[in-house]
Design an enzyme around this catalytic site. Structure first.
Site, PDB file in Angstrom:
ATOM      1  N   PRO A 198       3.223 -29.862  55.078  1.00  0.00           N
ATOM      2  CG  PRO A 198       3.837 -30.276  52.869  1.00  0.00           C
ATOM      3  CD  PRO A 198       2.984 -29.374  53.703  1.00  0.00           C
ATOM      4  N   GLY A 201       5.546 -32.107  61.616  1.00  0.00           N
ATOM      5  CA  GLY A 201       5.811 -33.103  62.654  1.00  0.00           C
ATOM      6  C   GLY A 201       4.730 -34.138  62.823  1.00  0.00           C
ATOM      7  CE  LYS A 202       1.251 -34.246  57.862  1.00  0.00           C
ATOM      8  NZ  LYS A 202       2.114 -33.091  57.587  1.00  0.00           N
ATOM      9  CB  THR A 203       6.015 -38.827  60.430  1.00  0.00           C
ATOM     10  OG1 THR A 203       5.353 -38.686  59.169  1.00  0.00           O
ATOM     11  CG2 THR A 203       6.581 -40.229  60.549  1.00  0.00           C
ATOM     12  CG  HIS A 419      13.406  -2.584  43.143  1.00  0.00           C
ATOM     13  ND1 HIS A 419      12.454  -2.602  42.156  1.00  0.00           N
ATOM     14  CD2 HIS A 419      13.074  -3.589  44.000  1.00  0.00           C
ATOM     15  CE1 HIS A 419      11.571  -3.568  42.399  1.00  0.00           C
ATOM     16  NE2 HIS A 419      11.945  -4.192  43.517  1.00  0.00           N
ATOM     17  CD  GLU A 420      15.700  -5.091  46.861  1.00  0.00           C
ATOM     18  OE1 GLU A 420      14.994  -5.214  47.890  1.00  0.00           O
ATOM     19  OE2 GLU A 420      15.511  -5.758  45.828  1.00  0.00           O
ATOM     20  CG  ASP A 496       8.219  -6.601  44.098  1.00  0.00           C
ATOM     21  OD1 ASP A 496       8.358  -7.531  44.906  1.00  0.00           O
ATOM     22  OD2 ASP A 496       9.127  -5.795  43.798  1.00  0.00           O
TER      23      ASP A 496
END
Length: 610
Positions: A198, A201-203, A419-420, A496
């Protein structure tokens, strides 16, 4: 309503009125003798009257014997005092009664006309003023017809899908000059299926084909064929192709073909849908029935090609499938150049840098990104859109909206910071991983208490086992940092762990990367454009013993990655604590801060640990 139907309706009304008029004239001229009142009095004295019925202004009755061939009579009453005066002077007199025929006629014609008028007004309003959706035209196609001036889209407006544009230029050349293009006997494909995720740019690409060719463009969604009435879908398919033949050369574009072309009989256990199957059968018949040399081309788009009926995809129907995939970095740059037109940009805005921040973005995502950046710049009342606005827009789209009012207690903030930084340090240490762009402990979105944004240096399409193991270590870096510093495990690493387990299961089940199970693929490949959908349970083609061995292999791979993370981060514990303290102080670390931290790493130990 059709004009012929209106003519028939008014013809019936006029016929009914005429019959009533003829009936009244017939009764008055052939069966009843209309007498002057004076003659009635003479006949009454002469004993010729058999019976009389008095009613309002007139009297009617019957003669004892027929008079002039008529047995009945009718006369208008005259007041007795006037009648006596007139008889004295031998004057012939008669009463004149007011005719009530028109009143009687209108008494039932007006209510009937009012009823039909209200009914017609309601039907017209409900049916959209008698257009293609009216009740009398329920089987007509709802396709929107565009011409070149309406489309206003050309290949210059479509970027990032150069291969797909080249495929479709053949269609444009054929529609412009079918005789020249087919001089060697070649024919244009009857149907072209645009396949891709989705937002790619198909349409837009289909409308660009119509704009370049300058031919009528019939656009309709697959779901618009099916209504509550049985047979309407097939009738609309017939009408659509009939309209297109009359305006050939033309293009028919059916968007979301999977709503119409789902495989027949694929979901028998959930109940059938005969109406959709009838509509699909009619589409197959129409595809077989038209000659491509007539200048009629069918374009369709779908993001779920795996569920389409095989009969649609065979040669002679949808002859060609054109992949409209997510753009690579060069494609993203071209798309951004298109969408950045008309925006007031600062000097530091570089489409190449924005493209590097947006791996995996589709054309629709990039258009939304440019709009978000413009909104952010407008919100802060700036004169131009800066690169910082685009960075903020990427963070908002990827991680969600900032939740600065979500207050964490000091201990939680320390856990999130370590943690980060665990993620960030592991990404800095291991080769082949994406570059860390930003680290923050500002909560975003629904559940993210912090985030680490990585930016790939290049598009990659093949990953080795070492690459996958390094990615697993980066994902496990946050949980490992909590384990090293606080000697406990929290719920913050749930997402994670899910991603790590998925990578390990793919290594075992799909890529054959486990030594004990060997180079065998056990799990079916997931749908190409629906990566989040699991395979059905009944498609498992291996035994319970193999499933148990696969579970053990997955557990072994994840445990090995976790132990490796513990070793690597343990060597950098001092740097982990210092960088986490800096993150707690600043809340967000940008690329300059991260480069300073990276310079303090000892990469020789990381290499030795591998």
């Amino acid at each position: 309503m059709d004009k012929r139907v209106q003519f028939h309706l008014w013809y019936v009304v006029a016929a009914v009125i005429g019959i009533i008029l003829l009936q009244q004239l017939w009764m008055q001229t052939t069966q009843v003798d209309i007498l002057p009142y004076s003659e009635f009095l003479d006949d009454l004295k002469g004993g010729k009257i058999a019976e009389v019925r008095v009613s309002g202004n007139y009297m009617e009755g019957a003669f004892k014997e027929p008079q002039n061939g008529k047995r009945a009579f009718v006369t208008n009453r005259v007041p007795p005092e006037i009648a006596e005066q007139l008889r004295k002077y031998d004057v012939k007199f008669s009463g004149v009664a007011q005719s009530n025929f028109l009143t009687d006629l209108l008494s039932w014609v007006l209510p009937t006309a009012l009823f039909f008028g209200v009914w017609w007004f309601v039907i017209r309003r409900m049916a959209g003023q008698g257009g293609a959706g009216s009740f009398m035209a329920i089987g007509r196609s709802k396709a929107k017809v565009y011409v070149e001036t309406d489309t206003k889209v050309t290949f210059a407006d479509v970027a990032g899908v150069d291969e797909a544009k080249e495929e479709l230029k053949e269609v444009v050349d054929f529609l412009k000059d079918p005789q020249q293009y087919g001089r060697l006997g070649a024919r244009v494909p009857k149907g072209i299926l645009l396949v891709g995720p989705p937002g790619t740019g198909k349409t837009l690409l289909a409308r660009a084909v119509a704009g370049e060719a300058g031919v009528p463009f019939f656009s309709i969604n697959g779901s618009e064929f099916v209504e509550m009435f049985v047979g309407v879908g097939a009738a609309r398919v017939r009408d659509l192709f009939e309209q297109a033949r009359q305006k050939a050369p033309a293009i028919i574009f059916i968007d979301e073909l999977d709503a119409l072309g789902r495989a027949r009989g694929a979901y028998q256990g959930l109940g059938g849908n005969d109406e959709k199957e009838q509509t699909l059968n009619q589409l197959l018949v129409e595809l077989d029935g038209f000659d491509s040399r007539s200048g009629l081309v069918l374009l369709s788009a779908t993001n779920r090609p795996e569920i389409l009926d095989p009969a649609l995809l065979r040669a002679g129907r949808f002859d060609r499938q054109v992949l409209v995939d997510r753009p690579d970095k060069g494609g993203r740059i071209d798309i951004l150049k298109v969408h950045l037109k008309g925006h007031t940009l600062a000097a530091d805005v570089d489409p190449e840098k924005i493209a590097a921040l947006t791996p995996g973005f589709t054309g629709a995502d990039l258009a939304n990104l440019v709009n978000e950046a413009a909104l952010i710049a407008t919100r802060r009342r700036a004169d131009t859109i800066t690169m910082a606005d685009f960075t903020s827009a990427v963070e908002r789209i990827v991680a969600g909206l900032e939740k600065r009012k979500r207050i964490l207690n000091p201990q939680e903030r320390r856990v999130v910071a370590h943690h980060e930084m665990g993620h960030a340090l592991m990404a800095m240490m291991l080769p082949g991983t994406d570059t860390v762009h930003k680290v923050s402990i500002i909560p975003r979105g629904i559940g993210a208490l912090g985030y680490t944004i990585q930016r790939p240096s290049e598009d990659r399409f093949i990953l080795t086992r070492e690459d996958l193991e390094n990615r697993m270590c980066v994902l496990l870096g946050g949980r490992t940092a909590e384990h090293i510093i606080f000697r406990h495990l929290s719920t913050g690493a749930a997402d994670d762990l899910a991603k790590v387990t998925s990578i390990a299961r793919d290594m075992v089940g799909r890529y054959g990367m486990d030594e004990k199970l060997g180079p065998v693929s056990y799990d079916a490949e997931r749908p190409a454009f629906l990566p989040g959908m699991p395979a059905p349970m009944d498609q498992r083609s291996y035994s319970d013993e193999t499933a148990h061995a696969m579970d053990q292999a997955v557990q072994r791979i994840v445990e090995h990655s976790f132990e490796r993370c513990v070793t690597l981060l343990g060597q950098q514990r001092d740097l982990l604590e210092r960088s986490a303290a800096l993150l707690l102080e600043k809340e967000t670390l940008d690329e300059a801060d991260l480069q300073t931290i990276k310079a303090q790493l000892r990469p020789e130990k990381a290499v030795a640990a591998q």
